[in-house]
Write an enzyme that holds these catalytic residues in place. Structure first.
Site, mmCIF file in Angstrom:
data_model
loop_
_atom_site.group_PDB
_atom_site.id
_atom_site.type_symbol
_atom_site.label_atom_id
_atom_site.label_comp_id
_atom_site.label_asym_id
_atom_site.label_seq_id
_atom_site.Cartn_x
_atom_site.Cartn_y
_atom_site.Cartn_z
ATOM 1 C CG LEU A 144 -1.552 1.364 1.594
ATOM 2 C CD1 LEU A 144 -2.565 1.768 0.529
ATOM 3 C CD2 LEU A 144 -2.211 1.323 2.972
ATOM 4 C CB SER A 145 0.649 4.282 0.450
ATOM 5 O OG SER A 145 0.920 5.652 0.376
ATOM 6 C CB ALA A 146 5.496 4.422 1.147
#
Length: 360
Positions: A144-146
């Site tokens: 997720l995300s980073a």
């Protein structure tokens, strides 16, 4: 200052939505002694109680402000692994590397093959493969995300390691090298053309194929990582899979839009799951019984965990989810404000504890 009754009411409501102020008690085990660890990461692992011969492995990368056990509690990966007999590896960022616990998805020294955090994760995988007899043709990564950006970096730098990957609210590989560039790309500014994206992917290793299958998940109301990044990830991987810009299939899955690209042999190699109205986070479905709402873990009625595992062939036939989707009342979703601002929730909790005399 909020009244105590109001504060406690909000705490009770958040708890009813599945949010907890600290990580739930974890059944994950620390992964120790996995190599030189040049990226100075930590790691946890979950091994099912009944481990089949040559199991699959899923590498799960949390987002900023999250921990391995907290993200696992929300996404339900280890619970799914227990019932279906695969191993889960959860690399974990530490504050000495990044104060917000973000994987450094844009730092060249952490995303190149044989360097930094990427190499640490590669060493973790080697250790788990050796210790648990993993089928090396069935290794997958999700983030997720980073963590999504780092998942894409792992897929780019070590494509021979992975059979597939799920990139959730993530970013293309090799598009930023500094903090200002990273924030610009997250906003969708300055993303390279498809040809440049594809060149950066091919330059990440000497691999000639076959290539991992790619799944992209993105909320249409994500104000942290713009949806332009999802399209850029698809464009980046279209080159090695030799597919055009137009998809081969569009369908609805759990009420959400799924778009599929197939290679010349008819194999689904890229899919894009666009989640209408969802902000920044991992899509979960608490009605399944395994998944829990928390900041950036959003109950939108579709589980990226379950669908990723299914598309990778990890689900045993005849093994049902903990709770059938038709049974029981569905938990209400966390509001976008609560989901996006864990710091505000933390302040509410600390205020309540101080007023109750349980914290100074």
């Amino acid at each position: 200052m909020r009244s105590l009754s109001d504060t406690l009411e909000r705490l009770a409501r958040l708890k009813s939505l599945g949010w907890e102020p600290t990580d739930a008690p974890s059944h994950l085990e620390a992964l120790e002694g996995f190599g030189s660890n040049p990226g100075a990461l930590a790691a946890k692992v979950y091994v099912p109680s009944l481990l089949p011969k040559h199991p699959a492995l899923v590498v799960v990368l949390h987002g900023c402000t999250q921990t391995a056990s907290g993200y696992d509690h929300g996404t339900g990966w280890s619970k799914l692994a227990e019932r279906h007999g695969f191993v889960v590896l959860l690399p974990e960022q530490v504050r000495a590397n990044n104060g917000n616990l973000c994987f450094n998805w844009f730092v060249p020294g952490d995303t190149r093959r044989g360097q930094g955090e990427a190499h640490s994760i590669r060493q973790m995988i080697d250790a788990v493969v050796s210790r648990h007899g993993i089928d090396t043709s069935r290794i997958y990564v999700s983030g997720l995300s980073a963590g999504g950006g780092m998942a894409n970096a792992m897929l780019a730098a070590y494509p021979e390691v992975f059979a597939g990957g799920a990139i959730i609210a993530g970013l293309p590989y090799g598009v930023a090298a500094t903090v200002p560039e990273a924030f610009d790309r997250m906003r969708g500014h300055g993303l390279p053309a498809p040809s440049a994206l594809q060149s950066r992917l091919k330059a990440a290793s000497t691999h000639q194929g076959p290539w991992p299958i790619i799944s992209v998940w993105q909320g249409t109301q994500d104000n942290t990582v713009a949806a332009a990044n999802a399209q850029a990830i698809i464009d980046q991987w279209r080159g090695v899979h030799e597919v055009g810009s137009r998809p081969d299939l569009e369908e609805k899955v759990d009420g959400q839009s799924k778009t599929v690209w197939k290679d010349a042999r008819g194999k689904q190699v890229i899919e894009y799951n666009s989640i209408a109205g969802m902000g920044h986070g991992t899509p979960i479905d608490t009605a399944l019984g395994d998944e829990n709402v928390a900041p950036y873990l959003l109950d939108v009625g579709i589980s990226s965990t379950l669908h990723s595992a299914k598309s990778w062939g990890l689900l045993r036939q005849g093994v049902e989810p903990l709770q059938a989707k038709t049974g029981g009342a569905k938990r209400p979703s966390v509001s976008s404000q609560e989901a996006k601002e864990p710091e505000g929730i933390q302040q509410i909790i600390e205020s309540a504890l101080r007023m109750a005399g349980l914290m100074r």
